[in-house]
Design a protein around this motif. Structure first.
Motif, PDB file in Angstrom:
ATOM      1  N   ASP A 110       0.833  -1.219   0.000  1.00  0.00           N
ATOM      2  CA  ASP A 110       0.000   0.000   0.000  1.00  0.00           C
ATOM      3  C   ASP A 110       0.859   1.257   0.000  1.00  0.00           C
ATOM      4  N   ASP A 111       1.961   1.210   0.775  1.00  0.00           N
ATOM      5  CA  ASP A 111       2.817   2.393   0.888  1.00  0.00           C
ATOM      6  C   ASP A 111       3.957   2.380  -0.134  1.00  0.00           C
ATOM      7  N   GLY A 132       3.953 -14.393   6.145  1.00  0.00           N
ATOM      8  CA  GLY A 132       3.420 -14.327   4.790  1.00  0.00           C
ATOM      9  C   GLY A 132       4.501 -14.021   3.776  1.00  0.00           C
ATOM     10  N   VAL A 133       4.071 -13.990   2.530  1.00  0.00           N
ATOM     11  CA  VAL A 133       5.011 -13.834   1.429  1.00  0.00           C
ATOM     12  C   VAL A 133       5.691 -12.459   1.454  1.00  0.00           C
ATOM     13  N   ALA A 134       5.046 -11.456   2.056  1.00  0.00           N
ATOM     14  CA  ALA A 134       5.604 -10.097   2.064  1.00  0.00           C
ATOM     15  C   ALA A 134       6.916 -10.009   2.838  1.00  0.00           C
ATOM     16  N   ALA A 135       7.148 -10.941   3.783  1.00  0.00           N
ATOM     17  CA  ALA A 135       8.368 -10.899   4.609  1.00  0.00           C
ATOM     18  C   ALA A 135       9.559 -11.587   3.944  1.00  0.00           C
ATOM     19  N   LEU A 136       9.333 -12.150   2.753  1.00  0.00           N
ATOM     20  CA  LEU A 136      10.414 -12.843   2.055  1.00  0.00           C
ATOM     21  C   LEU A 136      11.181 -11.846   1.187  1.00  0.00           C
ATOM     22  N   LEU A 137      12.485 -11.719   1.442  1.00  0.00           N
ATOM     23  CA  LEU A 137      13.334 -10.869   0.608  1.00  0.00           C
ATOM     24  C   LEU A 137      14.367 -11.740  -0.097  1.00  0.00           C
ATOM     25  N   THR A 138      14.691 -11.377  -1.334  1.00  0.00           N
ATOM     26  CA  THR A 138      15.679 -12.127  -2.113  1.00  0.00           C
ATOM     27  C   THR A 138      16.890 -11.230  -2.357  1.00  0.00           C
ATOM     28  N   LYS A 190      12.269   3.990  -2.402  1.00  0.00           N
ATOM     29  CA  LYS A 190      11.253   3.612  -3.395  1.00  0.00           C
ATOM     30  C   LYS A 190      11.549   2.207  -3.937  1.00  0.00           C
ATOM     31  N   LEU A 191      10.512   1.574  -4.492  1.00  0.00           N
ATOM     32  CA  LEU A 191      10.664   0.249  -5.094  1.00  0.00           C
ATOM     33  C   LEU A 191      10.592   0.383  -6.608  1.00  0.00           C
ATOM     34  N   LEU A 192      11.627  -0.138  -7.300  1.00  0.00           N
ATOM     35  CA  LEU A 192      11.748   0.024  -8.745  1.00  0.00           C
ATOM     36  C   LEU A 192      11.636  -1.328  -9.447  1.00  0.00           C
TER      37      LEU A 192
END
Length: 490
Positions: free
Chosen positions: A155-156, A168-174, A197-199
């Motif tokens: 959302d942000d 959940g899947v949101a906590a997975l970083l690669t 920001k996310l690119l």
């Protein structure tokens, strides 16, 4: 220890010298050299800290022996314990490389090929090493200062560091390794830029130099500043600091598999009605998601809720999510039945689903009511590492390699109890008539995943055989048994 109950991953890495060669521990004669062009098993080193002085580190080879230097600068790797010659200090450099200084003799370690020594009194290019992480690149990221986990806040449009349990899947970083630097990739395939920001594309602003400090990680951006959590939600972006303090330090933790379970009645097992578990929900939320933690010794499994409680066997075969500690009654044996699973509780009975959806461990055998469909939800991006290396597209054919030092990211799609695996080009994996696993399928082919060991799974083909890496490093779909070549870190 944070609420997740995980320990930080032991830092494992390759060390690259000024000639772009990796420090290698040879199996014969405990010799070391810097001749290897890529990161394989012999080039992996594990960092261990001294329990009294966290500045002091020990470097353990894949053979379980420690790097050591004597007073004449001679370097060996046969010590089987932490003796005084094995004590090194890490001296970080502004470009992200590091120097290793013998604590005992105050000399620096460096060189190339077979000519390695620890005798230099000053640091030159020959004494500098770049770090290439050898961990599985998918993990949870914990802020040391905030004791909170990073997750994608869609959302942000940011990565926020405000989660008590990585859920959940949101906590997975690669972690994506590119030209000696690292990018942080979210579960929706975006890259973290230094302004927060996310690119969709990686570039200069998304590339970070990894630094080690007291066994923790810091991420330095292209301007020489460090990532840290900012503001009330802990927005992850570069701050003003050009030296990493506690706010800029992170641990990587293993990301346990998180699953949803559907019963024969077509409903998800849920906690929405309180502590008693029942299969009575039609949608997947945090209340229907459970973390599987597989015991290294028994290979039995616990199921943990987003509140941190474990499933437990209670009186009369009831199953409740009420336990705060692991015990025999929170352990379940998982039996993998093609595209379904059955769960056996500590009383020797299988869990079955009653007409009202309630879960009870009262069955002696497996029928339809004892079978559950288990869906892995926190690996939409799949990276697989076997005993010889990562699975990667073959350069010149449609086959897949299983022994590469670099990895490809595949997409995992759930399909009614089975999974389809897709490459970056949108084509699917399939097993051809000779048993080769190919990556250019037009139509999806079903595979079954079996989460068998702590951190490892097996993949079964539709012919009932397992995927394995053969001696030549090729991925085959002809494994008859669960040998080590058929188990994959994910």
């Amino acid at each position: 220890m944070p609420a997740n109950g995980n320990r930080p991953l032991k830092l494992q890495f390759g060390l690259i010298n000024h000639d772009s060669r990796y420090l290698t521990a040879e199996s014969f004669g405990f010799k070391v050299n810097a001749s290897a062009p890529s990161l394989k098993k012999k080039q992996i080193w594990t960092l261990e800290q001294d329990s009294q002085d966290t500045q002091v580190v020990f470097l353990r080879s894949h053979l379980g022996r420690y790097l050591a230097s004597d007073k004449d600068g001679k370097v060996t790797c046969e010590a089987d314990g932490h003796n005084s010659d094995c004590r090194f200090l890490i001296v970080a450099q502004s470009d992200g490389r590091l120097a290793l200084q013998s604590e005992q003799h105050l000399r620096f370690f460096g060189g190339s090929r077979d000519y390695l020594s620890c005798f230099a009194q000053i640091i030159t290019d020959a004494e500098l090493w770049a770090v290439h992480l050898a961990l599985h690149p998918q993990a949870n990221l914990l802020s040391v200062a905030r004791k909170r986990y990073a997750h994608l806040s869609a959302d942000d449009g940011e990565i926020a560091v405000d989660m008590n349990i990585p859920w959940g899947v949101a906590a997975l970083l690669t972690l994506v390794y590119l030209d000696g630097k690292y990018c942080l990739k979210t579960c929706d395939s975006r890259f973290l830029s230094n302004d927060g920001k996310l690119l969709t594309q990686s570039g200069r602003a998304t590339a970070y130099t990894l630094e080690l400090k007291c066994g923790k990680l810091a991420f330095k951006d292209c301007e020489g500043k460090y990532l840290s959590p900012m503001g009330p939600t802990g927005t992850l972006r570069s701050g003003r600091c050009s030296k990493p303090g506690k706010d800029e330090l992170f641990d990587l933790e293993e990301s346990h598999p998180q699953v949803v379970l559907m019963a024969a009645n077509g409903r998800y097992v849920s906690l929405r009605q309180g502590v008693s578990l029942a299969a009575n929900q039609e949608d997947e939320t945090d209340m229907e998601t459970f973390q599987m933690e597989i015991d290294k010794e028994t290979r039995k499994c616990t199921f943990r809720s987003s509140q941190g409680n474990y499933w437990a066997l209670v009186a009369h075969g009831g199953i409740q999510s009420s336990a705060t500690e692991v015990s025999a009654n929170t352990m379940f044996a998982v039996e993998w039945l093609d595209h379904k699973v059955a769960l056996k509780a500590n009383n020797g009975k299988y869990i079955c689903i009653k007409k009202n959806g309630q879960l009870l461990a009262v069955s002696d055998s497996i029928g339809e009511d004892e079978q559950l469909t288990l869906k892995l939800i926190n690996r939409p991006m799949l990276i697989l590492r076997g005993e010889n290396g990562f699975i990667c597209h073959h350069k010149n054919s449609n086959a897949l390699d299983a022994s590469r030092s670099v990895y490809d990211i595949f997409t995992l799609q759930f399909s009614n109890g089975a999974y389809n695996i897709k490459g970056v080009d949108g084509r699917f994996w399939y097993v051809n008539s000779t048993g080769l696993v190919c990556s250019d399928g037009e139509a999806p082919e079903d595979f079954s995943l079996e989460l068998l060991e702590h951190g490892r799974l097996a993949i079964r083909c539709k012919n009932g055989k397992y995927l394995r890496g053969d001696q030549g490093g090729t991925l085959k779909g002809d494994g008859h048994s669960l040998s080590s070549s058929a188990l994959w870190e994910y």
